[in-house]
Design an enzyme around this catalytic site. Structure first.
Site, PDB file in Angstrom:
ATOM      1  N   ASP A  33      -5.835  -2.604   8.721  1.00 61.94           N
ATOM      2  CA  ASP A  33      -5.115  -2.276   9.960  1.00 61.94           C
ATOM      3  C   ASP A  33      -3.938  -3.230  10.205  1.00 61.94           C
ATOM      4  OD1 ASP A  33      -6.990  -0.328  10.278  1.00 61.94           O
ATOM      5  OD2 ASP A  33      -7.831  -1.084  12.164  1.00 61.94           O
ATOM      6  N   GLU A  87       1.688  -5.844 -13.492  1.00 60.20           N
ATOM      7  CA  GLU A  87       0.669  -6.622 -12.773  1.00 60.20           C
ATOM      8  C   GLU A  87      -0.110  -7.478 -13.757  1.00 60.20           C
ATOM      9  OE1 GLU A  87      -2.127  -4.508 -10.251  1.00 60.20           O
ATOM     10  OE2 GLU A  87      -0.530  -3.275  -9.397  1.00 60.20           O
ATOM     11  N   ASN A  89      -0.375  -2.742 -16.393  1.00 60.89           N
ATOM     12  CA  ASN A  89      -1.126  -3.643 -15.521  1.00 60.89           C
ATOM     13  C   ASN A  89      -2.308  -4.160 -16.328  1.00 60.89           C
ATOM     14  OD1 ASN A  89       0.604  -2.768 -13.552  1.00 60.89           O
ATOM     15  ND2 ASN A  89      -0.949  -1.806 -12.263  1.00 60.89           N
ATOM     16  N   ARG A 137       8.134  -6.218  -6.679  1.00 64.24           N
ATOM     17  CA  ARG A 137       7.584  -4.858  -6.792  1.00 64.24           C
ATOM     18  C   ARG A 137       6.735  -4.588  -5.561  1.00 64.24           C
ATOM     19  NH1 ARG A 137       2.367  -2.947  -9.739  1.00 64.24           N
ATOM     20  NH2 ARG A 137       2.622  -0.706  -9.530  1.00 64.24           N
ATOM     21  N   ASN A 190       0.945   4.260  -9.434  1.00 64.41           N
ATOM     22  CA  ASN A 190       0.249   3.063  -9.893  1.00 64.41           C
ATOM     23  C   ASN A 190      -1.170   3.390 -10.363  1.00 64.41           C
ATOM     24  OD1 ASN A 190       0.008   0.022 -10.072  1.00 64.41           O
ATOM     25  ND2 ASN A 190      -1.754   0.511  -8.767  1.00 64.41           N
ATOM     26  N   GLU A 191      -1.451   3.095 -11.614  1.00 62.75           N
ATOM     27  CA  GLU A 191      -2.800   3.187 -12.181  1.00 62.75           C
ATOM     28  C   GLU A 191      -3.513   4.514 -11.952  1.00 62.75           C
ATOM     29  OE1 GLU A 191      -5.174  -0.167 -11.059  1.00 62.75           O
ATOM     30  OE2 GLU A 191      -3.826  -1.599 -11.983  1.00 62.75           O
ATOM     31  N   HIS A 209     -12.145   3.340   8.520  1.00 62.07           N
ATOM     32  CA  HIS A 209     -12.551   3.549   9.922  1.00 62.07           C
ATOM     33  C   HIS A 209     -13.815   4.391  10.014  1.00 62.07           C
ATOM     34  CE1 HIS A 209      -8.065   2.792  10.930  1.00 62.07           C
ATOM     35  NE2 HIS A 209      -8.759   1.674  10.967  1.00 62.07           N
ATOM     36  N   GLN A 237      -2.116  -2.718   1.160  1.00 60.51           N
ATOM     37  CA  GLN A 237      -2.736  -4.033   1.012  1.00 60.51           C
ATOM     38  C   GLN A 237      -2.058  -5.135   1.824  1.00 60.51           C
ATOM     39  OE1 GLN A 237      -2.867  -3.405  -3.515  1.00 60.51           O
ATOM     40  NE2 GLN A 237      -4.688  -4.632  -3.137  1.00 60.51           N
ATOM     41  N   HIS A 271       1.011   4.131  -4.431  1.00 62.10           N
ATOM     42  CA  HIS A 271      -0.003   3.117  -4.742  1.00 62.10           C
ATOM     43  C   HIS A 271      -1.232   3.383  -3.862  1.00 62.10           C
ATOM     44  CE1 HIS A 271      -0.532  -1.143  -6.556  1.00 62.10           C
ATOM     45  NE2 HIS A 271      -1.704  -0.824  -6.034  1.00 62.10           N
ATOM     46  N   TYR A 285      -5.427  -7.291 -16.599  1.00 57.59           N
ATOM     47  CA  TYR A 285      -6.139  -8.412 -15.975  1.00 57.59           C
ATOM     48  C   TYR A 285      -7.177  -9.060 -16.867  1.00 57.59           C
ATOM     49  CZ  TYR A 285      -4.153  -7.042 -11.470  1.00 57.59           C
ATOM     50  OH  TYR A 285      -3.282  -6.760 -10.456  1.00 57.59           O
TER      51      TYR A 285
END
Ligand code: PNW
Length: 476
Positions: free
Chosen positions: A49, A372, A305, A74, A163-164, A36, A16, A119, A307
């Site tokens: 990219d 998170e 995590n 992290r 992660n997750e 791509h 990310q 991740h 949200y």
């Protein structure tokens, strides 16, 4: 508001933010491949990219983390950056050096690294043999983790293996993420099974080979809060609890519960539906007794995590077969919950306290680190929605700690920077710091929420800017 040694952290993930997708020997990941091969997989047809170019600008990032007063950062290691084809047969030293430099830079600035080993950016070479669907991934992951520990365990004390896992399974059974497979109700359970085994292997390997470094390990589990749609309706109450077991319990029960293994309600419902579909075997694989024991207890803290929240009622939804159909839960949002830029993220702070209490009750009040929590805007510097979100979620967190006795030791804001938000590309921004993705040097500018969080961390309270916040809330 928070205990004296409480840790405030902020986070990112390799794909990310790093960019440099094919620089200095990095291999191709499943995300490089899908963006791509099929640009329409991403809302704005963008890719990672270059992303925030943290591969080159990491020193600037570290200064931002420090400036805002965070004691921990992290980040994740890109598997194909250090092992281009996924195996330890070939080690890409320039890739390893990037993480060495980042870790050294953090330590030199008094910021503790928390490292996520995986991740979501699986080496494409491993996807070619099935990725998380193939049980050989468990050995591959163990070797990768061994390599990462061998290089970084002396300096890194906080580790997240994976992660997750829940989100990862949707790349195999829900079309949400790479590799974009749609084996609903089959691929997701298979991937989940191997993810749990892989996590346990890495954890046990650390404890047998690297324990002298005294690191703490866990896996980050994502969970929404669950409300019965009608608080007085018994069936809705059961639906809300079933949702918790299907989303969080799927991965938490095998690791954190006293008896291990999948939650009974998940086991029973998938077995029953599989039989009804005329299958010989359950779509949810079985663990052997030894595997249950190997996975059970593989944590030093609970990494959460979180949200948002969902309203739950019972009912059939999704294709047959699928995880959602197995759960027999239909979810929605309360109209009173303020929106964010992400369709799945509505502001419901009390749900955070609910999840923390659910963990306390179901898993014997473990130490919890929130790895998170955050809010999305669209390309704003004046991000009042995020300030309001943080204020609400931090208040509920402090109530969970101070009034309910939840054993929470740290809290992480996702994210320090705007970054590539997976399928949403750059149309949803989670940063405390804005990134101009049109500028060649990816200019970073602090948003209003950065100022808010800096003051909050410094004063351990937001009482002193209460008026300011009230005004902001009104304008927003
Ligand atoms: C997390 N949900 O994903 C990931 O760990 C991050 O990489 C990501 O950027 C961030 O949250 C924001 O999306 C989630 O539907 C995806 O509840 C979906 C959910 C939660 C977290």
């Amino acid at each position: 508001m928070f205990p004296k040694d409480f840790i405030f952290s902020t986070s990112t993930a390799a794909y990310q933010v790093e960019g440099a997708w094919n620089e200095s020997g990095k291999g191709v990941s499943i995300w490089d491949d899908i963006v791509h091969r099929d640009p329409s997989f991403i809302a704005d047809r963008s890719n990672g990219d270059t992303a925030a170019d943290s591969f080159h600008l990491y020193k600037e990032d570290v200064q931002l983390v420090k400036h805002l007063g965070f004691r921990m950062y992290r980040f994740s290691i890109s598997w194909p950056r250090v092992l281009p084809d996924g195996s330890t047969k070939f080690i890409n030293e320039p890739g390893v050096k990037y993480y060495e430099d980042l870790i050294d830079e953090l330590l030199a600035n008094d910021i503790a690294p928390m490292v996520t080993i995986y991740h979501w950016d699986l080496p494409q070479m491993l996807q070619q043999k099935g990725g998380w669907l193939n049980s050989t991934i468990v050995d591959d992951f163990e070797k990768y983790a061994d390599f990462v520990f061998s290089r970084f365990a002396s300096k890194v004390k906080w580790w997240i293996t994976i992660n997750e896992p829940f989100s990862i399974t949707t790349g195999y059974g829900g079309d949400d993420y790479a590799p974009g497979l749609t084996m609903h109700g089959i691929g997701d359970y298979l991937a989940g099974h191997n993810l749990l085994k892989a996590h346990a292997r890495a954890y046990r390997l650390y404890k047998s080979k690297y324990s002298k470094f005294e690191g703490k390990l866990s896996l980050s589990l994502d969970a929404n809060g669950a409300y019965p749609k009608d608080e007085t309706n018994e069936e809705d109450i059961r639906a809300a609890n079933r949702f918790m077991e299907f989303e969080l319990g799927w991965f938490a029960h095998p690791v954190f519960s006293r008896y291990g293994n999948y939650p009974a309600v998940l086991r029973d419902r998938v077995d029953l539906n599989s039989a009804r579909e005329g299958r010989d075997d359950s779509r949810l694989p079985y663990f052997t007794k030894d595997e249950i024991e190997e996975i059970r207890g593989t944590y030093d803290f609970f990494a959460l995590n979180h949200y948002s929240s969902r309203l739950c009622t019972s009912g059939k939804t999704g294709p047959t077969p699928s995880w959602s159909r197995d759960s027999n839960v239909v979810t929605s949002f309360n109209d009173s919950w303020p929106p964010s830029q992400s369709s799945w993220l509505k502001v419901a702070p009390e749900g955070f306290r609910k999840v923390l209490n659910w963990i306390k009750t179901n898993y014997d009040n473990p130490e919890v680190f929130v790895t998170e929590n955050g809010f999305s805007d669209y390309n704003q510097l004046h991000d009042l929605g995020r300030i309001d979100y943080l204020k609400g979620y931090l208040s509920e967190l402090s109530k969970a700690i101070n009034e309910d006795g939840c054993n929470v030791i740290g809290y992480t804001v996702w994210s320090i920077l705007d970054n590539f938000e997976w399928r949403a590309g750059y149309t949803e921004r989670f940063g405390l710091v804005h990134v101009d993705f049109n500028s060649p040097n990816r200019t970073r500018t602090m948003k209003q929420s950065a100022t808010f969080i800096k003051k909050f961390i410094k004063e351990n309270s937001f009482d002193s800017n209460e008026n300011e916040i009230q005004v902001m809330y009104k304008t927003w």
